[in-house]
Design a protein around this motif. Structure first.
Motif, PDB file in Angstrom:
ATOM      1  N   PRO A 113      12.490  13.484  -2.737  1.00  0.00           N
ATOM      2  CA  PRO A 113      12.415  12.642  -3.959  1.00  0.00           C
ATOM      3  C   PRO A 113      12.779  11.111  -3.844  1.00  0.00           C
ATOM      4  O   PRO A 113      13.686  10.673  -2.884  1.00  0.00           O
ATOM      5  CB  PRO A 113      13.426  13.311  -4.729  1.00  0.00           C
ATOM      6  CG  PRO A 113      13.407  14.863  -4.189  1.00  0.00           C
ATOM      7  CD  PRO A 113      12.992  14.691  -2.940  1.00  0.00           C
ATOM      8  N   ASN A 114      11.910  10.330  -4.300  1.00  0.00           N
ATOM      9  CA  ASN A 114      12.317   8.864  -4.477  1.00  0.00           C
ATOM     10  C   ASN A 114      11.844   8.231  -3.406  1.00  0.00           C
ATOM     11  O   ASN A 114      11.982   6.947  -2.756  1.00  0.00           O
ATOM     12  CB  ASN A 114      13.823   8.354  -4.801  1.00  0.00           C
ATOM     13  CG  ASN A 114      14.181   8.640  -6.207  1.00  0.00           C
ATOM     14  OD1 ASN A 114      13.354   8.858  -7.112  1.00  0.00           O
ATOM     15  ND2 ASN A 114      15.535   8.860  -6.495  1.00  0.00           N
ATOM     16  N   GLN A 115      11.084   8.833  -2.442  1.00  0.00           N
ATOM     17  CA  GLN A 115      10.612   8.366  -1.101  1.00  0.00           C
ATOM     18  C   GLN A 115       9.597   7.575  -1.404  1.00  0.00           C
ATOM     19  O   GLN A 115       8.623   7.625  -2.335  1.00  0.00           O
ATOM     20  CB  GLN A 115      10.029   9.563  -0.365  1.00  0.00           C
ATOM     21  CG  GLN A 115       9.509   9.063   1.250  1.00  0.00           C
ATOM     22  CD  GLN A 115       8.911  10.268   1.932  1.00  0.00           C
ATOM     23  OE1 GLN A 115       8.883  11.520   1.411  1.00  0.00           O
ATOM     24  NE2 GLN A 115       8.588  10.177   3.132  1.00  0.00           N
ATOM     25  N   PHE A 116       9.364   6.426  -0.533  1.00  0.00           N
ATOM     26  CA  PHE A 116       8.204   5.495  -0.727  1.00  0.00           C
ATOM     27  C   PHE A 116       6.889   5.838   0.211  1.00  0.00           C
ATOM     28  O   PHE A 116       7.250   6.253   1.315  1.00  0.00           O
ATOM     29  CB  PHE A 116       8.643   3.969  -0.286  1.00  0.00           C
ATOM     30  CG  PHE A 116       7.535   3.128  -0.005  1.00  0.00           C
ATOM     31  CD1 PHE A 116       7.201   2.198  -1.096  1.00  0.00           C
ATOM     32  CD2 PHE A 116       6.629   3.040   1.018  1.00  0.00           C
ATOM     33  CE1 PHE A 116       6.158   1.253  -1.053  1.00  0.00           C
ATOM     34  CE2 PHE A 116       5.889   1.961   1.120  1.00  0.00           C
ATOM     35  CZ  PHE A 116       5.565   1.059   0.069  1.00  0.00           C
ATOM     36  N   VAL A 117       5.778   5.861  -0.606  1.00  0.00           N
ATOM     37  CA  VAL A 117       4.763   6.328   0.204  1.00  0.00           C
ATOM     38  C   VAL A 117       3.443   5.569  -0.010  1.00  0.00           C
ATOM     39  O   VAL A 117       3.566   4.803  -1.132  1.00  0.00           O
ATOM     40  CB  VAL A 117       4.122   7.972  -0.339  1.00  0.00           C
ATOM     41  CG1 VAL A 117       5.466   8.833  -0.030  1.00  0.00           C
ATOM     42  CG2 VAL A 117       3.977   7.846  -2.018  1.00  0.00           C
ATOM     43  N   ASN A 118       2.488   5.500   0.656  1.00  0.00           N
ATOM     44  CA  ASN A 118       1.271   4.712   0.363  1.00  0.00           C
ATOM     45  C   ASN A 118       0.103   5.884  -0.067  1.00  0.00           C
ATOM     46  O   ASN A 118      -0.016   6.932   0.556  1.00  0.00           O
ATOM     47  CB  ASN A 118       0.542   4.088   1.754  1.00  0.00           C
ATOM     48  CG  ASN A 118       1.578   2.995   1.915  1.00  0.00           C
ATOM     49  OD1 ASN A 118       1.415   2.016   1.400  1.00  0.00           O
ATOM     50  ND2 ASN A 118       2.105   3.046   3.125  1.00  0.00           N
ATOM     51  N   ALA A 119      -0.118   5.655  -1.363  1.00  0.00           N
ATOM     52  CA  ALA A 119      -1.048   7.048  -1.751  1.00  0.00           C
ATOM     53  C   ALA A 119      -2.606   6.273  -1.674  1.00  0.00           C
ATOM     54  O   ALA A 119      -3.045   5.181  -1.789  1.00  0.00           O
ATOM     55  CB  ALA A 119      -0.925   6.965  -3.257  1.00  0.00           C
ATOM     56  N   ARG A 120      -3.449   7.108  -1.301  1.00  0.00           N
ATOM     57  CA  ARG A 120      -4.980   6.805  -1.098  1.00  0.00           C
ATOM     58  C   ARG A 120      -5.805   7.949  -1.963  1.00  0.00           C
ATOM     59  O   ARG A 120      -5.746   9.307  -1.742  1.00  0.00           O
ATOM     60  CB  ARG A 120      -5.450   7.000   0.125  1.00  0.00           C
ATOM     61  CG  ARG A 120      -4.738   6.105   1.314  1.00  0.00           C
ATOM     62  CD  ARG A 120      -5.599   6.269   2.611  1.00  0.00           C
ATOM     63  NE  ARG A 120      -7.028   5.509   2.225  1.00  0.00           N
ATOM     64  CZ  ARG A 120      -7.751   5.535   3.289  1.00  0.00           C
ATOM     65  NH1 ARG A 120      -7.600   6.272   4.328  1.00  0.00           N
ATOM     66  NH2 ARG A 120      -9.052   5.072   3.236  1.00  0.00           N
ATOM     67  N   LEU A 121      -6.147   7.433  -3.047  1.00  0.00           N
ATOM     68  CA  LEU A 121      -7.001   8.244  -4.028  1.00  0.00           C
ATOM     69  C   LEU A 121      -8.458   8.178  -3.764  1.00  0.00           C
ATOM     70  O   LEU A 121      -9.178   7.147  -3.697  1.00  0.00           O
ATOM     71  CB  LEU A 121      -6.758   7.811  -5.554  1.00  0.00           C
ATOM     72  CG  LEU A 121      -7.782   8.138  -6.520  1.00  0.00           C
ATOM     73  CD1 LEU A 121      -7.565   9.613  -6.659  1.00  0.00           C
ATOM     74  CD2 LEU A 121      -7.311   7.522  -7.969  1.00  0.00           C
ATOM     75  N   LEU A 122      -9.107   9.326  -3.583  1.00  0.00           N
ATOM     76  CA  LEU A 122     -10.467   9.626  -3.201  1.00  0.00           C
ATOM     77  C   LEU A 122     -11.338   9.577  -4.543  1.00  0.00           C
ATOM     78  O   LEU A 122     -11.188  10.649  -5.233  1.00  0.00           O
ATOM     79  CB  LEU A 122     -10.508  10.559  -2.183  1.00  0.00           C
ATOM     80  CG  LEU A 122     -12.155  10.981  -2.092  1.00  0.00           C
ATOM     81  CD1 LEU A 122     -12.765  10.116  -1.018  1.00  0.00           C
ATOM     82  CD2 LEU A 122     -12.221  12.482  -1.210  1.00  0.00           C
ATOM     83  N   VAL A 123     -12.024   8.459  -4.809  1.00  0.00           N
ATOM     84  CA  VAL A 123     -12.888   8.355  -5.922  1.00  0.00           C
ATOM     85  C   VAL A 123     -14.330   9.077  -5.580  1.00  0.00           C
ATOM     86  O   VAL A 123     -14.487   9.626  -6.762  1.00  0.00           O
ATOM     87  CB  VAL A 123     -12.986   6.741  -6.210  1.00  0.00           C
ATOM     88  CG1 VAL A 123     -13.666   6.860  -7.400  1.00  0.00           C
ATOM     89  CG2 VAL A 123     -11.543   6.184  -6.265  1.00  0.00           C
ATOM     90  N   ASN A 124     -14.743   8.614  -4.532  1.00  0.00           N
ATOM     91  CA  ASN A 124     -16.053   9.157  -4.314  1.00  0.00           C
ATOM     92  C   ASN A 124     -16.582   9.366  -2.843  1.00  0.00           C
ATOM     93  O   ASN A 124     -15.721   8.976  -2.257  1.00  0.00           O
ATOM     94  CB  ASN A 124     -17.279   8.268  -5.128  1.00  0.00           C
ATOM     95  CG  ASN A 124     -18.451   8.573  -5.329  1.00  0.00           C
ATOM     96  OD1 ASN A 124     -18.832   9.916  -5.187  1.00  0.00           O
ATOM     97  ND2 ASN A 124     -19.598   7.788  -5.418  1.00  0.00           N
ATOM     98  N   THR A 125     -17.582  10.209  -2.746  1.00  0.00           N
ATOM     99  CA  THR A 125     -17.836  10.120  -1.263  1.00  0.00           C
ATOM    100  C   THR A 125     -19.521   9.887  -1.212  1.00  0.00           C
ATOM    101  O   THR A 125     -20.293  10.531  -1.704  1.00  0.00           O
ATOM    102  CB  THR A 125     -17.774  11.822  -0.916  1.00  0.00           C
ATOM    103  OG1 THR A 125     -16.353  12.007  -0.965  1.00  0.00           O
ATOM    104  CG2 THR A 125     -18.151  11.998   0.656  1.00  0.00           C
ATOM    105  N   LEU A 126     -19.532   8.947  -0.129  1.00  0.00           N
ATOM    106  CA  LEU A 126     -21.190   8.555   0.110  1.00  0.00           C
ATOM    107  C   LEU A 126     -21.695   9.431   1.177  1.00  0.00           C
ATOM    108  O   LEU A 126     -21.093   9.619   2.363  1.00  0.00           O
ATOM    109  CB  LEU A 126     -21.165   7.057   0.634  1.00  0.00           C
ATOM    110  CG  LEU A 126     -20.445   5.938  -0.647  1.00  0.00           C
ATOM    111  CD1 LEU A 126     -20.762   4.776   0.251  1.00  0.00           C
ATOM    112  CD2 LEU A 126     -21.145   6.137  -1.954  1.00  0.00           C
TER     113      LEU A 126
END
Length: 445
Positions: free
Chosen positions: A322-335
């Protein structure tokens, strides 16, 4: 008449005035002019030598210099990569914070002395597990009093109902007046209200007794102990006795730019569509967990031009805190079926991008259009899968320059770095711009 010697005191015998200029002065002027001429010639010669030295092409002694390999020149040793056909994801990168689904700050609803603390610091508790006990004796005594009052009033109500039944039977035989029956009916209703009031008092006191035994409202991890046995707590005083945070499952809240909504919303609105969200650590290298996007906020923050998003993670290994800082990567599409090449093979000239395609022993400068970039892989248009690309020695390459692949035979040691020159034998070893190591054999004599 004699001439006045004061008028022309220096008149000669030829009746001419003598020259007033000192004969030594012209000689000094000539010397100074000669010195200046010599200095100017010296500076001109020095300037010419410096200019000629800077414009002259540098001829390296070892043959591994920076002179570009042009058409007809010595082959340039390069390392290679191959364009491939594959799939690549379109990601939206964002900064996020791990947020528990539920966070409970436990406070006391009653006043009293803490008699027991049942949890340990950092313990994972289940819903309903005991946490803290407060001395219940004062509230048990109050409950007993309320129960006694309820029992008395229930007896009065039963007596009134019995009298009402007698009066109704007598009224049926016309033995009493109707007024007497009506009065008894209202008396029964009053007693019923008193009994209900007593029942409410008993329930309230029962709840107060239950409040003396504090249990976990959710399943989660309890924090540090904030109260000890013997402490006096106040009801509704705001003093936190324990904090429980649910960590399985857990969520990550991150922000995305409003410009990315055009890519996210159409996928999110599809029925059954699940957008994958990966969480990485602060360095962005180590993957912590993978989850799915739950929803987007209903408003855009006008001060930052971003919108909040929430993703759910199973967090089975409890790697997200909880309350940890993270880098989020959202996969929107796949070519699918895209042409993929290493980013190290891509070169830029201003806004234009290009690569060197190797064919027929020469490097051909080919313009490309760079699309999606994922780490060290780029999706490009302008070349075909299977094309061989140069990945090093870009400072020596030119369009249509002859090349040789490092390690493939003679001249491979000319790949730059440490190696044999054109005038000797030796093994060359150097690094291309993509960090790959090229090893060459002995150079040509």
């Amino acid at each position: 008449m004699q001439p006045d010697p004061d008028v022309h005191p220096n008149l000669g015998s030829d009746h001419q005035l003598p020259s007033s200029t000192d004969p030594k002065k012209p000689r000094h002027k000539g010397v100074r002019a000669l010195v200046w001429i010599v200095l100017l010639l010296f500076f001109a010669a020095g300037f010419f030598l410096v200019l000629h030295h800077t414009q002259a092409p540098a001829t390296p002694a070892g043959g591994g210099g920076r002179r570009g390999g042009g058409a007809g020149g010595a082959p340039v040793s390069v390392t290679t990569d191959t364009a491939k056909k594959g799939n690549i994801g379109v990601y939206v990168d964002a900064i996020g914070t791990v947020v528990p689904v539920y966070t409970s700050n436990i406070t006391s609803q009653v006043s009293g002395v803490v008699t027991a603390v049942h949890y340990t610091e950092g313990q994972t508790v289940r819903k309903g597990d005991p946490l803290i006990d407060i001395d219940p004796r004062p509230y048990q005594a109050t409950l007993l009093q309320a129960q006694g009052i309820l029992q008395r009033d229930q007896g009065l109500l039963a007596q009134a109902q019995m009298d009402l039944a007698r009066y109704q039977a007598a009224w049926a035989r016309n033995a009493i007046q109707k007024q007497t029956v009506d009065d008894e009916e209202k008396l029964v209703e009053q007693d019923q209200g008193t009994v209900k009031n007593d029942q409410g008092t008993v329930q309230y006191d029962q709840i107060q007794v239950e409040f003396c035994h504090i249990v976990a409202p959710i399943t989660g991890r309890v924090g540090l102990r904030l109260v000890d046995p013997g402490n006096v707590v106040q009801g509704n005083g705001g003093t936190v006795l324990a904090v429980i945070a649910q960590i399985q499952p857990i969520t990550v809240v991150f922000t995305v730019a409003e410009d990315s909504l055009g890519e996210i919303l159409p996928r999110l609105r599809k029925r059954g569509a699940k957008l994958t969200v990966d969480a990485f650590d602060r360095s962005g290298v180590n993957k912590i967990g993978s989850g799915t996007l739950l929803t987007l906020d209903n408003l855009i923050d006008t001060t930052t031009g971003t919108v909040k998003a929430r993703a759910a993670f199973a967090n089975k290994g409890a790697s997200l805190f909880p309350n940890q800082f993270v880098n989020a990567r959202l996969l929107v599409n796949t070519l699918v079926g895209a042409t993929l090449i290493p980013t190290a093979a891509v070169q830029h000239n201003g806004q234009a991008a290009y690569v060197y395609v190797l064919a027929g022993g020469k490097a051909h400068l080919t313009p490309i259009t760079v699309g999606v970039i994922d780490g060290l892989t780029a999706q490009v248009n302008g070349i075909n899968p299977g094309d061989t690309l140069a990945s090093s020695s870009f400072d020596k390459l030119q369009d249509n320059a002859p090349v040789t692949v490092a390690g493939s035979g003679a001249g491979a040691g000319a790949g730059g770095g440490k190696g044999g020159g054109s005038g000797g034998k030796g093994k060359g070893k150097g690094k291309g711009q993509n960090g790959s190591t090229a090893s060459g054999g002995s150079s040509a004599p």
